[in-house]
Design a protein around this motif. Sequence first.
Motif, PDB file in Angstrom:
ATOM      1  N   GLU A 119      -7.405  -9.120  10.327  1.00  0.00           N
ATOM      2  CA  GLU A 119      -7.922  -7.841  10.780  1.00  0.00           C
ATOM      3  C   GLU A 119      -8.809  -8.020  12.017  1.00  0.00           C
ATOM      4  N   TRP A 120      -9.624  -9.064  12.021  1.00  0.00           N
ATOM      5  CA  TRP A 120     -10.493  -9.340  13.167  1.00  0.00           C
ATOM      6  C   TRP A 120      -9.679  -9.640  14.404  1.00  0.00           C
ATOM      7  N   PHE A 121      -8.645 -10.496  14.254  1.00  0.00           N
ATOM      8  CA  PHE A 121      -7.799 -10.833  15.407  1.00  0.00           C
ATOM      9  C   PHE A 121      -7.107  -9.586  15.968  1.00  0.00           C
ATOM     10  N   LEU A 122      -6.620  -8.732  15.074  1.00  0.00           N
ATOM     11  CA  LEU A 122      -5.942  -7.517  15.518  1.00  0.00           C
ATOM     12  C   LEU A 122      -6.900  -6.572  16.253  1.00  0.00           C
ATOM     13  N   GLU A 123      -8.159  -6.527  15.826  1.00  0.00           N
ATOM     14  CA  GLU A 123      -9.155  -5.702  16.507  1.00  0.00           C
ATOM     15  C   GLU A 123      -9.442  -6.243  17.909  1.00  0.00           C
ATOM     16  N   GLU A 124      -9.406  -7.568  18.064  1.00  0.00           N
ATOM     17  CA  GLU A 124      -9.759  -8.208  19.324  1.00  0.00           C
ATOM     18  C   GLU A 124      -8.642  -8.136  20.357  1.00  0.00           C
ATOM     19  N   ILE A 125      -7.425  -7.908  19.894  1.00  0.00           N
ATOM     20  CA  ILE A 125      -6.274  -7.908  20.826  1.00  0.00           C
ATOM     21  C   ILE A 125      -6.181  -6.612  21.581  1.00  0.00           C
TER      22      ILE A 125
END
Length: 125
Positions: A119-125
């Motif tokens: 979820e964090w990676f998807l928010e950062e992309i």
Amino acid sequence: MGIKEGKISDAEMEIMKIVWSAEGEITTSDILKLLPADNSWKLTTVLTLASRLMDKGVLKADKRGKTNYYTPAMSEEEYKQVHSKAFLEEMHSGSIKNFIATMYNGKEISKKELKELKEWFLEEI
């Protein structure tokens, strides 16, 4: 920004934690006062550790008279970034994926934590 002579030791880290938490400049005697009560280091020990930290590019000193006034040459976050990158390069060929796979296979990362990472990676992309 990089560390000139590699990772700092546990003893050096104890000094840096004090320097990082200081509001502005800090002296050798300030460091001695702020060491944990169970620490029996002498002035010469702190001076030696501070000298090593300066050689490594992590600490700066401004000498005024006989007193050194220390400030960090890099923030704690910058140190963590440099050290983490070196660890990834050395242990996992620079691959975050390999690091996470190693931790997951060793049962060090739960499925819940993996979901949070995703979820964090998807928010950062």
